[in-house]
Motif scaffolding. Structure first.
Motif, PDB file in Angstrom:
ATOM      1  N   TRP A  53       0.794  -1.230   0.000  1.00 16.79           N
ATOM      2  CA  TRP A  53       0.000   0.000   0.000  1.00 16.79           C
ATOM      3  C   TRP A  53       0.827   1.282   0.000  1.00 16.79           C
ATOM      4  CZ3 TRP A  53      -0.439   3.908   3.653  1.00 16.79           C
ATOM      5  CH2 TRP A  53      -1.407   4.870   3.360  1.00 16.79           C
ATOM      6  N   PRO A  54       1.839   1.442   0.852  1.00 17.05           N
ATOM      7  CA  PRO A  54       2.554   2.732   0.778  1.00 17.05           C
ATOM      8  C   PRO A  54       3.521   2.724  -0.404  1.00 17.05           C
ATOM      9  CG  PRO A  54       3.512   1.423   2.510  1.00 17.05           C
ATOM     10  CD  PRO A  54       2.365   0.633   1.934  1.00 17.05           C
ATOM     11  N   ALA A  55       2.968   2.632  -1.594  1.00 13.39           N
ATOM     12  CA  ALA A  55       3.748   2.458  -2.819  1.00 13.39           C
ATOM     13  C   ALA A  55       4.612   3.679  -3.120  1.00 13.39           C
ATOM     14  CB  ALA A  55       2.796   2.207  -3.983  1.00 13.39           C
ATOM     15  N   TRP A  56       5.760   3.400  -3.675  1.00 16.25           N
ATOM     16  CA  TRP A  56       6.603   4.455  -4.222  1.00 16.25           C
ATOM     17  C   TRP A  56       6.991   4.040  -5.633  1.00 16.25           C
ATOM     18  CZ3 TRP A  56      11.459   2.573  -5.321  1.00 16.25           C
ATOM     19  CH2 TRP A  56      11.891   1.469  -4.585  1.00 16.25           C
ATOM     20  N   TYR A  57       7.272   5.023  -6.455  1.00 18.58           N
ATOM     21  CA  TYR A  57       7.510   4.780  -7.871  1.00 18.58           C
ATOM     22  C   TYR A  57       8.884   5.266  -8.296  1.00 18.58           C
ATOM     23  CZ  TYR A  57       2.496   4.054  -8.227  1.00 18.58           C
ATOM     24  OH  TYR A  57       1.225   3.594  -8.055  1.00 18.58           O
ATOM     25  N   ILE A  58       9.420   4.620  -9.300  1.00 15.65           N
ATOM     26  CA  ILE A  58      10.620   5.107  -9.971  1.00 15.65           C
ATOM     27  C   ILE A  58      10.211   5.736 -11.292  1.00 15.65           C
ATOM     28  CG2 ILE A  58      12.784   4.438 -11.064  1.00 15.65           C
ATOM     29  CD1 ILE A  58      13.060   2.316  -8.911  1.00 15.65           C
ATOM     30  N   ASP A  59       9.399   5.018 -12.048  1.00 15.23           N
ATOM     31  CA  ASP A  59       8.845   5.559 -13.287  1.00 15.23           C
ATOM     32  C   ASP A  59       7.448   4.978 -13.470  1.00 15.23           C
ATOM     33  OD1 ASP A  59      10.485   3.345 -15.691  1.00 15.23           O
ATOM     34  OD2 ASP A  59       9.531   2.947 -13.796  1.00 15.23           O
ATOM     35  N   SER A  60       6.622   5.726 -14.146  1.00 14.50           N
ATOM     36  CA  SER A  60       5.256   5.266 -14.304  1.00 14.50           C
ATOM     37  C   SER A  60       4.599   6.034 -15.438  1.00 14.50           C
ATOM     38  CB  SER A  60       4.490   5.486 -12.999  1.00 14.50           C
ATOM     39  OG  SER A  60       3.145   5.140 -13.155  1.00 14.50           O
ATOM     40  N   GLY A  61       3.475   5.533 -15.891  1.00 16.15           N
ATOM     41  CA  GLY A  61       2.703   6.231 -16.910  1.00 16.15           C
ATOM     42  C   GLY A  61       1.804   7.295 -16.310  1.00 16.15           C
ATOM     43  N   ASP A  62       1.767   7.388 -14.979  1.00 18.88           N
ATOM     44  CA  ASP A  62       0.949   8.394 -14.310  1.00 18.88           C
ATOM     45  C   ASP A  62       1.567   9.778 -14.478  1.00 18.88           C
ATOM     46  OD1 ASP A  62      -0.791   6.458 -13.382  1.00 18.88           O
ATOM     47  OD2 ASP A  62       0.267   6.207 -11.487  1.00 18.88           O
ATOM     48  N   SER A  63       0.788  10.784 -14.130  1.00 20.13           N
ATOM     49  CA  SER A  63       1.302  12.150 -14.184  1.00 20.13           C
ATOM     50  C   SER A  63       2.354  12.337 -13.097  1.00 20.13           C
ATOM     51  CB  SER A  63       0.166  13.151 -13.989  1.00 20.13           C
ATOM     52  OG  SER A  63      -0.316  13.086 -12.662  1.00 20.13           O
ATOM     53  N   LEU A  64       3.202  13.313 -13.285  1.00 19.69           N
ATOM     54  CA  LEU A  64       4.261  13.592 -12.309  1.00 19.69           C
ATOM     55  C   LEU A  64       3.663  13.923 -10.945  1.00 19.69           C
ATOM     56  CD1 LEU A  64       7.251  13.953 -11.719  1.00 19.69           C
ATOM     57  CD2 LEU A  64       7.033  16.327 -12.458  1.00 19.69           C
ATOM     58  N   ARG A  65       2.541  14.614 -10.950  1.00 16.97           N
ATOM     59  CA  ARG A  65       1.883  14.961  -9.683  1.00 16.97           C
ATOM     60  C   ARG A  65       1.448  13.704  -8.930  1.00 16.97           C
ATOM     61  NH1 ARG A  65      -1.723  19.865  -8.805  1.00 16.97           N
ATOM     62  NH2 ARG A  65      -2.311  19.600  -6.655  1.00 16.97           N
ATOM     63  N   GLU A  66       0.867  12.724  -9.630  1.00 18.85           N
ATOM     64  CA  GLU A  66       0.440  11.475  -9.000  1.00 18.85           C
ATOM     65  C   GLU A  66       1.639  10.719  -8.424  1.00 18.85           C
ATOM     66  OE1 GLU A  66      -2.632  10.090  -8.554  1.00 18.85           O
ATOM     67  OE2 GLU A  66      -3.563  11.903  -9.335  1.00 18.85           O
ATOM     68  N   ILE A  67       2.731  10.683  -9.161  1.00 15.82           N
ATOM     69  CA  ILE A  67       3.933   9.981  -8.700  1.00 15.82           C
ATOM     70  C   ILE A  67       4.477  10.640  -7.441  1.00 15.82           C
ATOM     71  CG2 ILE A  67       6.322   9.400  -9.284  1.00 15.82           C
ATOM     72  CD1 ILE A  67       5.376   9.184 -12.208  1.00 15.82           C
ATOM     73  N   LEU A  68       4.541  11.979  -7.433  1.00 23.11           N
ATOM     74  CA  LEU A  68       5.061  12.695  -6.265  1.00 23.11           C
ATOM     75  C   LEU A  68       4.175  12.493  -5.047  1.00 23.11           C
ATOM     76  CD1 LEU A  68       6.307  16.024  -7.877  1.00 23.11           C
ATOM     77  CD2 LEU A  68       7.680  14.110  -7.034  1.00 23.11           C
ATOM     78  N   VAL A  69       2.862  12.472  -5.240  1.00 21.56           N
ATOM     79  CA  VAL A  69       1.946  12.260  -4.121  1.00 21.56           C
ATOM     80  C   VAL A  69       2.142  10.858  -3.554  1.00 21.56           C
ATOM     81  CG1 VAL A  69      -0.496  11.991  -3.513  1.00 21.56           C
ATOM     82  CG2 VAL A  69       0.263  13.980  -4.805  1.00 21.56           C
ATOM     83  N   GLN A  70       2.281   9.844  -4.415  1.00 22.23           N
ATOM     84  CA  GLN A  70       2.511   8.479  -3.942  1.00 22.23           C
ATOM     85  C   GLN A  70       3.819   8.397  -3.164  1.00 22.23           C
ATOM     86  OE1 GLN A  70       0.464   5.846  -4.106  1.00 22.23           O
ATOM     87  NE2 GLN A  70      -1.057   7.058  -5.173  1.00 22.23           N
ATOM     88  N   ASP A  71       4.879   9.010  -3.683  1.00 21.11           N
ATOM     89  CA  ASP A  71       6.166   8.987  -2.982  1.00 21.11           C
ATOM     90  C   ASP A  71       6.084   9.748  -1.665  1.00 21.11           C
ATOM     91  OD1 ASP A  71       7.177   7.479  -5.042  1.00 21.11           O
ATOM     92  OD2 ASP A  71       8.297   9.118  -5.963  1.00 21.11           O
ATOM     93  N   LEU A  72       5.377  10.869  -1.671  1.00 18.72           N
ATOM     94  CA  LEU A  72       5.210  11.646  -0.444  1.00 18.72           C
ATOM     95  C   LEU A  72       4.469  10.828   0.605  1.00 18.72           C
ATOM     96  CD1 LEU A  72       5.498  14.330   1.074  1.00 18.72           C
ATOM     97  CD2 LEU A  72       3.323  15.031   0.042  1.00 18.72           C
TER      98      LEU A  72
END
Length: 164
Positions: A53-72
């Motif tokens: 659940w507390p996922a973090w990403y390296i690269d993804s097809g999602d928007s940059l905002r979505e990736i940053l929120v997941q990492d945050l």
């Protein structure tokens, strides 16, 4: 020479356990493995998928905002776990190390940290709504309930933050 419980603080051990959980099970590699090799219709499969659940990403097809929120969210889970472990009195005021209060304080700290991390990061999404924030906090708290006992176990036997 191994370090015993004499040098382990309850907040430090719980925070380290949270960091390991987020780094290992929140990784894209673990989540891909769990999606490919587990059955969500079984209790074990559901729990193994929940670990990511507390996922973090390296690269993804999602928007940059979505990736940053997941990492945050993943970062906040660890930071808030440290904060709540320090603030909750069970691990700080226990007279004897290894008491059940340390276990429940660690577990509760993880439930709170996951719920608040999810709630706070929802505010950074595009068009956040109160309903979405509540749903996100609910999923975070659910994760904390079913995984937080690991943090509770990690805090057992730790000393208070300061020697007295």
């Amino acid at each position: 020479m191994a370090l015993g419980n004499k040098y382990k603080s309850a907040p430090g051990a719980g925070t380290f356990a949270a960091l390991i959980l987020v780094l290992v099970f929140g990784s894209p590699w673990y989540r891909d493995w769990a999606a490919d090799n587990t059955n969500p219709a079984t209790a074990l499969g559901w729990w193994l998928r929940l670990l990511g659940w507390p996922a973090w990403y390296i690269d993804s097809g999602d928007s940059l905002r979505e990736i940053l929120v997941q990492d945050l969210r993943a970062i906040l889970v660890v930071v808030l776990t440290a904060l709540f472990l320090f603030l909750l009195p069970g691990s700080q005021l226990a007279r004897a190390r290894g008491t059940i209060s340390q276990f429940f304080a660690g577990w509760g700290a993880y439930i709170f940290s996951c719920g608040f991390a999810a709630l706070l990061t929802t505010l950074f999404l595009a068009n956040p709504t109160l309903l979405r924030a509540f749903e996100s906090a609910s999923s975070g708290a659910s994760y904390g309930i079913f995984v937080g006992w690991l943090i509770g176990l990690a805090t057992l036997g730790g000393r208070r933050g300061t020697r007295s």
